[in-house]
Design an enzyme around this catalytic site. Structure first.
Site, PDB file in Angstrom:
ATOM      1  N   SER A 101       1.322   0.079  11.799  1.00 40.13           N
ATOM      2  CA  SER A 101       1.879   0.957  10.778  1.00 40.13           C
ATOM      3  C   SER A 101       3.368   1.215  11.047  1.00 40.13           C
ATOM      4  O   SER A 101       4.152   0.270  11.028  1.00 40.13           O
ATOM      5  CB  SER A 101       1.032   2.241  10.737  1.00 40.13           C
ATOM      6  OG  SER A 101       1.383   3.044   9.641  1.00 40.13           O
ATOM      7  N   ASP A 139      -5.489  -1.123   1.518  1.00 40.44           N
ATOM      8  CA  ASP A 139      -4.507  -0.221   2.149  1.00 40.44           C
ATOM      9  C   ASP A 139      -3.818   0.619   1.070  1.00 40.44           C
ATOM     10  O   ASP A 139      -3.130   0.068   0.204  1.00 40.44           O
ATOM     11  CB  ASP A 139      -3.486  -1.068   2.921  1.00 40.44           C
ATOM     12  CG  ASP A 139      -2.571  -0.222   3.794  1.00 40.44           C
ATOM     13  OD1 ASP A 139      -2.357   0.957   3.467  1.00 40.44           O
ATOM     14  OD2 ASP A 139      -2.056  -0.756   4.792  1.00 40.44           O
ATOM     15  N   HIS A 188      -5.872   1.294   5.654  1.00 34.98           N
ATOM     16  CA  HIS A 188      -4.689   1.345   6.518  1.00 34.98           C
ATOM     17  C   HIS A 188      -5.076   1.444   7.996  1.00 34.98           C
ATOM     18  O   HIS A 188      -4.299   1.054   8.860  1.00 34.98           O
ATOM     19  CB  HIS A 188      -3.805   2.532   6.111  1.00 34.98           C
ATOM     20  CG  HIS A 188      -2.422   2.458   6.682  1.00 34.98           C
ATOM     21  ND1 HIS A 188      -1.489   1.525   6.266  1.00 34.98           N
ATOM     22  CD2 HIS A 188      -1.814   3.184   7.654  1.00 34.98           C
ATOM     23  CE1 HIS A 188      -0.367   1.693   6.951  1.00 34.98           C
ATOM     24  NE2 HIS A 188      -0.539   2.688   7.807  1.00 34.98           N
TER      25      HIS A 188
HETATM   26  C1  MLT Z   1       6.132   4.127   7.707  1.00 36.78           C
HETATM   27  O1  MLT Z   1       6.605   5.220   7.447  1.00 36.78           O
HETATM   28  O2  MLT Z   1       6.551   3.403   8.612  1.00 36.78           O
HETATM   29  C2  MLT Z   1       5.011   3.675   6.852  1.00 36.78           C
HETATM   30  O3  MLT Z   1       4.950   4.449   5.703  1.00 36.78           O
HETATM   31  C3  MLT Z   1       3.724   3.700   7.577  1.00 36.78           C
HETATM   32  C4  MLT Z   1       3.375   5.071   8.081  1.00 36.78           C
HETATM   33  O4  MLT Z   1       3.853   5.444   9.121  1.00 36.78           O
HETATM   34  O5  MLT Z   1       2.602   5.763   7.425  1.00 36.78           O
END
Ligand code: MLT
Length: 208
Positions: A110, A160, A191
């Site tokens: 992520s 996701d 996700h």
């Molecule tokens: C991010 O902010 O890098 C992406 O939206 C993934 C997350 O951290 O939720």
């Protein structure tokens, strides 16, 4: 050895390899609200016995550690992405010296996958390759980069709610166009990390 003992300021975990293990160290990069301990079990599962280097993201969003600032979900402060990616690259360089390591392969989840992708664009020599789990395009206009033959595995989730399918596909295309050797798998997942991520990452990391 503690972070302070090796002169590294950033909180992190370093676990040396078993004598049996081969392959590059893994640079584990957690998701939003995680920390340097989160991905250690994942690292152990995908490459048993490998060296693990796991730093904590230095940005706090309402108390949750991250690797760079965002303006909203999926909307990144790109100046901060750039600055933080370079700062992380510097940390990796210092850690390599302190622990006598070869260039690591990033395993990011992520937000950690997004900073790993930014690192590939901005300091490609920092990484031997990357496993990017639920990653999205980190820079709207990435710089020219030579990623010749850099191995990259992107694991996306078909359900996701955070990363749109076309965004992950664009990341794969951009990295391929820069010369990286990209494998992009879309799993029947959301996700969150799933068992399929472990299996696919392990197989990919074990393949010569
Ligand atoms: C991010 O902010 O890098 C992406 O939206 C993934 C997350 O951290 O939720």
């Amino acid at each position: 050895m503690t972070a302070a003992e090796v002169g590294l300021e950033r909180p992190h975990v370093f676990l040396p390899a078993d004598s049996e293990a081969s392959g590059p160290p893994l640079l584990l990069l957690h998701g939003t609200g995680g920390n340097e301990h989160d991905l250690l079990p994942f690292g152990h599962m995908v490459t048993p016995g490998a060296t693990l280097l796991s730093p904590r993201g230095k940005v706090l969003e309402r108390g949750m550690p991250r690797f760079f600032r965002r303006l909203a979900e999926g909307v990144f402060d790109e100046a901060d992405v750039r600055a933080r990616a370079l700062e992380l690259a510097d940390f990796v360089g210092e850690a390599r010296e302190a622990y006598d390591l070869e260039a690591p392969l990033a395993v990011g989840f992520s937000n950690g996958a997004n900073i790993a992708a930014a690192l590939l664009w901005l300091r490609p020599e920092t990484l031997a390759g990357a496993v990017l789990i639920r990653a999205m395009v980190p820079l709207s206009t990435p710089p020219e980069a030579d990623l010749a033959a850099k191995p990259v595995l992107i694991l996306s989730g078909a359900m996701d709610p955070i990363v749109a399918a076309d965004n992950a596909a664009r990341l794969a295309q951009q990295l391929t166009a820069a010369g990286a050797s990209v494998t992009h798998e879309v799993l029947p997942a959301g996700h969150a990390l799933s068992q399929a991520d472990v299996t696919l990452a392990r197989e990919w990391l074990a393949s010569p």
